[in-house]
Motif scaffolding. Structure first.
Motif, PDB file in Angstrom:
ATOM      1  N   GLU A 181      -1.310  -5.210   9.158  1.00 61.75           N
ATOM      2  CA  GLU A 181      -1.505  -3.830   8.697  1.00 61.75           C
ATOM      3  C   GLU A 181      -0.187  -3.211   8.252  1.00 61.75           C
ATOM      4  N   TYR A 182       0.887  -3.517   8.967  1.00 61.55           N
ATOM      5  CA  TYR A 182       2.209  -3.002   8.601  1.00 61.55           C
ATOM      6  C   TYR A 182       2.666  -3.596   7.273  1.00 61.55           C
ATOM      7  N   LEU A 183       2.530  -4.915   7.120  1.00 62.78           N
ATOM      8  CA  LEU A 183       2.943  -5.576   5.886  1.00 62.78           C
ATOM      9  C   LEU A 183       2.161  -5.041   4.696  1.00 62.78           C
ATOM     10  N   ASN A 184       0.859  -4.785   4.892  1.00 56.71           N
ATOM     11  CA  ASN A 184       0.016  -4.276   3.799  1.00 56.71           C
ATOM     12  C   ASN A 184       0.362  -2.840   3.432  1.00 56.71           C
ATOM     13  N   PHE A 185       0.945  -2.097   4.340  1.00 59.11           N
ATOM     14  CA  PHE A 185       1.290  -0.692   4.122  1.00 59.11           C
ATOM     15  C   PHE A 185       2.608  -0.535   3.364  1.00 59.11           C
ATOM     16  N   LEU A 186       3.478  -1.553   3.416  1.00 60.97           N
ATOM     17  CA  LEU A 186       4.793  -1.463   2.780  1.00 60.97           C
ATOM     18  C   LEU A 186       4.653  -1.252   1.281  1.00 60.97           C
ATOM     19  N   ASN A 187       5.497  -0.367   0.746  1.00 58.59           N
ATOM     20  CA  ASN A 187       5.540  -0.106  -0.685  1.00 58.59           C
ATOM     21  C   ASN A 187       7.003  -0.164  -1.099  1.00 58.59           C
ATOM     22  N   ILE A 188       7.423  -1.328  -1.549  1.00 61.33           N
ATOM     23  CA  ILE A 188       8.829  -1.589  -1.835  1.00 61.33           C
ATOM     24  C   ILE A 188       9.065  -1.500  -3.348  1.00 61.33           C
ATOM     25  N   ASP A 189      10.140  -0.809  -3.737  1.00 60.79           N
ATOM     26  CA  ASP A 189      10.493  -0.712  -5.154  1.00 60.79           C
ATOM     27  C   ASP A 189      10.588  -2.102  -5.763  1.00 60.79           C
ATOM     28  N   GLY A 190      10.028  -2.256  -6.937  1.00 55.39           N
ATOM     29  CA  GLY A 190      10.099  -3.525  -7.642  1.00 55.39           C
ATOM     30  C   GLY A 190       9.038  -4.529  -7.232  1.00 55.39           C
ATOM     31  N   MET A 191       8.222  -4.180  -6.241  1.00 52.88           N
ATOM     32  CA  MET A 191       7.156  -5.069  -5.791  1.00 52.88           C
ATOM     33  C   MET A 191       5.808  -4.398  -6.032  1.00 52.88           C
ATOM     34  N   PRO A 192       4.794  -5.175  -6.395  1.00 55.96           N
ATOM     35  CA  PRO A 192       3.471  -4.563  -6.574  1.00 55.96           C
ATOM     36  C   PRO A 192       2.896  -4.138  -5.226  1.00 55.96           C
ATOM     37  N   PRO A 193       1.913  -3.247  -5.236  1.00 60.23           N
ATOM     38  CA  PRO A 193       1.298  -2.835  -3.975  1.00 60.23           C
ATOM     39  C   PRO A 193       0.485  -3.974  -3.372  1.00 60.23           C
ATOM     40  N   HIS A 194       0.093  -3.828  -2.115  1.00 54.59           N
ATOM     41  CA  HIS A 194      -0.711  -4.849  -1.425  1.00 54.59           C
ATOM     42  C   HIS A 194      -2.001  -5.134  -2.181  1.00 54.59           C
ATOM     43  N   ASP A 195      -2.675  -4.095  -2.642  1.00 53.32           N
ATOM     44  CA  ASP A 195      -3.940  -4.235  -3.364  1.00 53.32           C
ATOM     45  C   ASP A 195      -3.722  -3.772  -4.802  1.00 53.32           C
ATOM     46  N   LEU A 196      -3.455  -4.716  -5.691  1.00 53.28           N
ATOM     47  CA  LEU A 196      -3.211  -4.408  -7.098  1.00 53.28           C
ATOM     48  C   LEU A 196      -4.519  -4.592  -7.856  1.00 53.28           C
ATOM     49  N   LYS A 197      -5.065  -3.493  -8.387  1.00 56.58           N
ATOM     50  CA  LYS A 197      -6.322  -3.540  -9.132  1.00 56.58           C
ATOM     51  C   LYS A 197      -6.020  -3.545 -10.622  1.00 56.58           C
ATOM     52  N   LEU A 198      -6.575  -4.526 -11.321  1.00 50.12           N
ATOM     53  CA  LEU A 198      -6.388  -4.653 -12.766  1.00 50.12           C
ATOM     54  C   LEU A 198      -7.731  -4.865 -13.436  1.00 50.12           C
ATOM     55  N   LYS A 199      -7.783  -4.571 -14.725  1.00 48.87           N
ATOM     56  CA  LYS A 199      -8.969  -4.812 -15.537  1.00 48.87           C
ATOM     57  C   LYS A 199      -8.546  -5.526 -16.804  1.00 48.87           C
ATOM     58  N   VAL A 200      -9.470  -6.288 -17.373  1.00 47.09           N
ATOM     59  CA  VAL A 200      -9.218  -6.913 -18.657  1.00 47.09           C
ATOM     60  C   VAL A 200      -8.952  -5.798 -19.665  1.00 47.09           C
TER      61      VAL A 200
END
Length: 170
Positions: free
Chosen positions: A135-154
């Motif tokens: 849970e801690y690792l998933n909460f981290l938001n580090i500059d230059g890194m994508p978020p834990h849950d990156l949502k993309l669409k075509v």
């Protein structure tokens, strides 16, 4: 705050004035506002009314629509996107706005999740999960890194950034 390319000479002139005002803020040439003859916090800035879209309700959806008026048809067009931007003070706000804008694209989104592991832990292996819970690792938001849950669409435009120091081996 949103910026777009001026569609007339008067709009272009207003954008130049806004750009100068933003540069003046960055250079420390804009004094903090005064209310009732008392100075406010030095980090507060009074945005001149000429730069505010007060004719519409101040909502995130209105800001997105006024910056990207034909987004559903032009959201894949890099030229259209390069002529517009929304400036925000934090990466958290950027993430929130990106999520809202991606939701406006047609098609289903796909989630890409980060790896749930920590490396180079100085303790013993059995203590690793206690020291760095998932849970801690998933909460981290580090500059230059994508978020834990990156949502993309075509069709979504993605900008990849490279760390020049890492590229050069520094």
């Amino acid at each position: 705050m949103c910026l777009k390319q001026g569609e007339s000479d008067s709009e272009s002139e207003e954008l130049k004035k806004l750009a100068k005002w933003v540069l003046d803020i960055g250079n420390g040439q804009v004094s903090p506002p005064r209310v009732c003859n008392l100075p406010l916090n030095e980090n507060q800035i009074l945005i001149p009314s000429q730069f505010c879209g007060v004719q519409n309700e101040n909502t995130v959806d209105n800001m997105i629509f006024s910056t990207y008026p034909n987004f559903s048809h032009e959201g894949h067009n890099t030229q259209y996107l390069s002529e517009r931007s929304i400036l925000t003070p934090t990466n958290q706000t950027v993430g929130h706005l990106n999520s809202l804008i991606i939701d406006k694209l047609p098609r289903e989104s796909v989630s890409y999740f980060s790896v749930d592991a920590a490396e180079e832990f100085g303790g013993i292996y059995k203590d690793l999960n206690e020291a760095f819970p998932i849970e801690y690792l998933n909460f981290l938001n580090i500059d230059g890194m994508p978020p834990h849950d990156l949502k993309l669409k075509v069709g979504a435009v993605v900008m990849l950034m490279r760390n020049l120091n890492q590229t050069l081996g520094l």
